[in-house]
Design a protein around this motif. Structure first.
Motif, PDB file in Angstrom:
ATOM      1  N   ALA A 210       9.183 -18.836  -5.480  1.00  0.00           N
ATOM      2  CA  ALA A 210       8.891 -17.573  -6.167  1.00  0.00           C
ATOM      3  C   ALA A 210       7.997 -16.699  -5.292  1.00  0.00           C
ATOM      4  O   ALA A 210       8.216 -15.485  -5.185  1.00  0.00           O
ATOM      5  N   HIS A 211       7.017 -17.314  -4.645  1.00  0.00           N
ATOM      6  CA  HIS A 211       6.117 -16.561  -3.770  1.00  0.00           C
ATOM      7  C   HIS A 211       6.891 -15.956  -2.591  1.00  0.00           C
ATOM      8  O   HIS A 211       6.683 -14.784  -2.242  1.00  0.00           O
ATOM      9  N   SER A 212       7.782 -16.739  -1.997  1.00  0.00           N
ATOM     10  CA  SER A 212       8.613 -16.218  -0.895  1.00  0.00           C
ATOM     11  C   SER A 212       9.477 -15.062  -1.384  1.00  0.00           C
ATOM     12  O   SER A 212       9.666 -14.070  -0.682  1.00  0.00           O
ATOM     13  N   TRP A 213      10.016 -15.211  -2.580  1.00  0.00           N
ATOM     14  CA  TRP A 213      10.867 -14.170  -3.148  1.00  0.00           C
ATOM     15  C   TRP A 213      10.080 -12.885  -3.333  1.00  0.00           C
ATOM     16  O   TRP A 213      10.562 -11.792  -3.053  1.00  0.00           O
ATOM     17  N   ILE A 214       8.858 -13.008  -3.804  1.00  0.00           N
ATOM     18  CA  ILE A 214       8.014 -11.834  -4.022  1.00  0.00           C
ATOM     19  C   ILE A 214       7.731 -11.122  -2.699  1.00  0.00           C
ATOM     20  O   ILE A 214       7.723  -9.889  -2.643  1.00  0.00           O
ATOM     21  N   LYS A 215       7.502 -11.879  -1.626  1.00  0.00           N
ATOM     22  CA  LYS A 215       7.272 -11.253  -0.317  1.00  0.00           C
ATOM     23  C   LYS A 215       8.484 -10.410   0.089  1.00  0.00           C
ATOM     24  O   LYS A 215       8.342  -9.258   0.493  1.00  0.00           O
ATOM     25  N   ILE A 216       9.679 -10.971  -0.040  1.00  0.00           N
ATOM     26  CA  ILE A 216      10.913 -10.255   0.316  1.00  0.00           C
ATOM     27  C   ILE A 216      11.102  -9.063  -0.621  1.00  0.00           C
ATOM     28  O   ILE A 216      11.432  -7.956  -0.186  1.00  0.00           O
ATOM     29  N   TRP A 217      10.888  -9.277  -1.912  1.00  0.00           N
ATOM     30  CA  TRP A 217      11.066  -8.226  -2.916  1.00  0.00           C
ATOM     31  C   TRP A 217      10.122  -7.059  -2.630  1.00  0.00           C
ATOM     32  O   TRP A 217      10.521  -5.895  -2.693  1.00  0.00           O
ATOM     33  N   THR A 218       8.883  -7.365  -2.264  1.00  0.00           N
ATOM     34  CA  THR A 218       7.899  -6.319  -1.964  1.00  0.00           C
ATOM     35  C   THR A 218       8.345  -5.504  -0.750  1.00  0.00           C
ATOM     36  O   THR A 218       8.225  -4.275  -0.749  1.00  0.00           O
ATOM     37  N   GLU A 219       8.868  -6.186   0.268  1.00  0.00           N
ATOM     38  CA  GLU A 219       9.378  -5.474   1.445  1.00  0.00           C
ATOM     39  C   GLU A 219      10.533  -4.557   1.059  1.00  0.00           C
ATOM     40  O   GLU A 219      10.605  -3.406   1.498  1.00  0.00           O
ATOM     41  N   ASP A 220      11.458  -5.078   0.227  1.00  0.00           N
ATOM     42  CA  ASP A 220      12.601  -4.272  -0.206  1.00  0.00           C
ATOM     43  C   ASP A 220      12.151  -3.038  -0.978  1.00  0.00           C
ATOM     44  O   ASP A 220      12.629  -1.935  -0.746  1.00  0.00           O
ATOM     45  N   ILE A 221      11.238  -3.233  -1.918  1.00  0.00           N
ATOM     46  CA  ILE A 221      10.754  -2.111  -2.734  1.00  0.00           C
ATOM     47  C   ILE A 221      10.077  -1.078  -1.834  1.00  0.00           C
ATOM     48  O   ILE A 221      10.284   0.119  -1.982  1.00  0.00           O
ATOM     49  N   SER A 222       9.275  -1.552  -0.890  1.00  0.00           N
ATOM     50  CA  SER A 222       8.594  -0.627   0.025  1.00  0.00           C
ATOM     51  C   SER A 222       9.601   0.199   0.815  1.00  0.00           C
ATOM     52  O   SER A 222       9.419   1.404   0.986  1.00  0.00           O
ATOM     53  N   GLN A 223      10.666  -0.444   1.291  1.00  0.00           N
ATOM     54  CA  GLN A 223      11.688   0.275   2.050  1.00  0.00           C
ATOM     55  C   GLN A 223      12.495   1.194   1.143  1.00  0.00           C
ATOM     56  O   GLN A 223      12.749   2.349   1.489  1.00  0.00           O
ATOM     57  N   ASN A 224      12.894   0.704  -0.019  1.00  0.00           N
ATOM     58  CA  ASN A 224      13.730   1.499  -0.923  1.00  0.00           C
ATOM     59  C   ASN A 224      13.022   2.751  -1.418  1.00  0.00           C
ATOM     60  O   ASN A 224      13.643   3.781  -1.619  1.00  0.00           O
ATOM     61  N   PHE A 225      11.726   2.654  -1.622  1.00  0.00           N
ATOM     62  CA  PHE A 225      10.992   3.792  -2.157  1.00  0.00           C
ATOM     63  C   PHE A 225      10.116   4.453  -1.103  1.00  0.00           C
ATOM     64  O   PHE A 225       9.262   5.260  -1.430  1.00  0.00           O
ATOM     65  N   ASN A 226      10.319   4.087   0.168  1.00  0.00           N
ATOM     66  CA  ASN A 226       9.596   4.689   1.278  1.00  0.00           C
ATOM     67  C   ASN A 226       8.091   4.679   1.019  1.00  0.00           C
ATOM     68  O   ASN A 226       7.405   5.676   1.177  1.00  0.00           O
ATOM     69  N   LEU A 227       7.583   3.516   0.597  1.00  0.00           N
ATOM     70  CA  LEU A 227       6.177   3.413   0.238  1.00  0.00           C
ATOM     71  C   LEU A 227       5.239   3.439   1.437  1.00  0.00           C
ATOM     72  O   LEU A 227       4.036   3.524   1.279  1.00  0.00           O
ATOM     73  N   GLY A 228       5.808   3.372   2.641  1.00  0.00           N
ATOM     74  CA  GLY A 228       4.962   3.440   3.824  1.00  0.00           C
ATOM     75  C   GLY A 228       4.374   4.820   4.023  1.00  0.00           C
ATOM     76  O   GLY A 228       3.388   4.989   4.720  1.00  0.00           O
ATOM     77  N   ASN A 229       4.965   5.833   3.392  1.00  0.00           N
ATOM     78  CA  ASN A 229       4.518   7.215   3.575  1.00  0.00           C
ATOM     79  C   ASN A 229       3.918   7.790   2.302  1.00  0.00           C
ATOM     80  O   ASN A 229       4.121   8.942   1.983  1.00  0.00           O
ATOM     81  N   ILE A 230       3.176   6.998   1.591  1.00  0.00           N
ATOM     82  CA  ILE A 230       2.550   7.490   0.363  1.00  0.00           C
ATOM     83  C   ILE A 230       1.316   8.309   0.726  1.00  0.00           C
ATOM     84  O   ILE A 230       0.512   7.906   1.563  1.00  0.00           O
ATOM     85  N   ASN A 231       1.199   9.436   0.084  1.00  0.00           N
ATOM     86  CA  ASN A 231       0.047  10.297   0.290  1.00  0.00           C
ATOM     87  C   ASN A 231      -1.055   9.827  -0.657  1.00  0.00           C
ATOM     88  O   ASN A 231      -1.119  10.237  -1.797  1.00  0.00           O
ATOM     89  N   GLU A 232      -1.914   8.945  -0.170  1.00  0.00           N
ATOM     90  CA  GLU A 232      -2.972   8.385  -1.007  1.00  0.00           C
ATOM     91  C   GLU A 232      -4.135   9.359  -1.114  1.00  0.00           C
ATOM     92  O   GLU A 232      -4.523   9.989  -0.137  1.00  0.00           O
ATOM     93  N   LEU A 233      -4.687   9.441  -2.314  1.00  0.00           N
ATOM     94  CA  LEU A 233      -5.810  10.330  -2.574  1.00  0.00           C
ATOM     95  C   LEU A 233      -7.067   9.798  -1.895  1.00  0.00           C
ATOM     96  O   LEU A 233      -7.446   8.652  -2.072  1.00  0.00           O
ATOM     97  N   GLN A 234      -7.698  10.630  -1.082  1.00  0.00           N
ATOM     98  CA  GLN A 234      -8.914  10.256  -0.368  1.00  0.00           C
ATOM     99  C   GLN A 234     -10.156  10.821  -1.052  1.00  0.00           C
ATOM    100  O   GLN A 234     -11.155  10.140  -1.176  1.00  0.00           O
ATOM    101  N   SER A 235     -10.066  12.096  -1.462  1.00  0.00           N
ATOM    102  CA  SER A 235     -11.220  12.736  -2.102  1.00  0.00           C
ATOM    103  C   SER A 235     -10.752  13.957  -2.890  1.00  0.00           C
ATOM    104  O   SER A 235      -9.627  14.428  -2.723  1.00  0.00           O
ATOM    105  N   ILE A 236     -11.642  14.424  -3.728  1.00  0.00           N
ATOM    106  CA  ILE A 236     -11.373  15.624  -4.531  1.00  0.00           C
ATOM    107  C   ILE A 236     -12.540  16.590  -4.350  1.00  0.00           C
ATOM    108  O   ILE A 236     -13.705  16.185  -4.425  1.00  0.00           O
ATOM    109  N   THR A 237     -12.207  17.839  -4.092  1.00  0.00           N
ATOM    110  CA  THR A 237     -13.238  18.875  -4.047  1.00  0.00           C
ATOM    111  C   THR A 237     -12.833  19.959  -5.042  1.00  0.00           C
ATOM    112  O   THR A 237     -11.653  20.126  -5.341  1.00  0.00           O
ATOM    113  N   TRP A 238     -13.798  20.667  -5.551  1.00  0.00           N
ATOM    114  CA  TRP A 238     -13.485  21.707  -6.523  1.00  0.00           C
ATOM    115  C   TRP A 238     -14.514  22.833  -6.430  1.00  0.00           C
ATOM    116  O   TRP A 238     -15.593  22.668  -5.887  1.00  0.00           O
ATOM    117  N   GLU A 239     -14.118  23.963  -6.983  1.00  0.00           N
ATOM    118  CA  GLU A 239     -15.044  25.092  -7.093  1.00  0.00           C
ATOM    119  C   GLU A 239     -14.622  25.939  -8.285  1.00  0.00           C
ATOM    120  O   GLU A 239     -13.458  25.951  -8.674  1.00  0.00           O
TER     121      GLU A 239
END
Length: 184
Positions: A101-130
């Motif tokens: 099951a653990h091996s399957w999850i590793k492969i599944w995670t790789e597939d999901i990352s590729q299928n949804f292009n998760l390598g290029n996620i724009n992660e929130l770093q900070s918020i500024t406001w005025e």
């Protein structure tokens, strides 16, 4: 206790027999089979013969194991869950051994990352406001209208939101609803 997604995988006696046969497959061979399925490689006659020798099983049983892994992998590729929940379901609902099951999850995670292009996620770093206030002038006697500018600074790019009071309240309420769901 079956999870809702595992109920969506059509179960049959044949599938259950294939899952049971997986117990006789070593982790190394299981990972090799899963890797070929993930990369969509075709199992050659030579591959089948080698598996027959290593597993000491008939051609029919070896193909049944491959079909079982392929079938489940196809269904898992359509599911989005937390990896830990998926691994738990594989173990509890499908009686897959923990290491497999653990091996399957590793492969599944790789597939999901590729299928949804998760390598290029724009992660929130900070918020500024005025706060911007448009003041009235002699030329224009309109009431002062406050607006908020919120800048979401991401790892790839930034997003700026210009919101009036009504839009800001709507955003706040939406974020509160999201937080309430996360807290459940």
């Amino acid at each position: 206790m079956a999870t809702s997604w595992s109920n969506s995988v059509p179960r049959s006696k044949k599938l259950d027999e294939g899952i049971h046969m997986l117990k006789s497959v070593s982790l190394e061979i299981f990972q090799w089979i899963l890797g070929k399925i993930q990369t969509k490689e075709i199992f050659t006659d030579n591959d089948i013969e080698n598996l027959m020798k290593k597993l000491k099983l008939s051609e029919l049983k070896v193909k049944h194991i491959i079909e079982t892994v392929s079938y489940l992998h196809k269904h898992l590729s359509k599911i989005i869950l937390k990896p830990a929940e998926l691994e738990k379901a594989l173990i509890e609902d499908f009686n897959i051994e923990e290491d497999k099951a653990h091996s399957w999850i590793k492969i599944w995670t790789e597939d999901i990352s590729q299928n949804f292009n998760l390598g290029n996620i724009n992660e929130l770093q900070s918020i500024t406001w005025e706060l911007n206030l448009e003041a009235a002038s002699n030329l224009s006697r309109k009431k002062a209208l406050p607006t908020a500018s919120i800048q979401l600074n991401g790892t790839i790019d930034n997003t700026v939101l210009h919101l009036n009071e009504e839009e800001l309240v709507h955003l706040y309420n939406t974020l509160e609803n999201i937080q309430a769901k996360l807290d459940m």
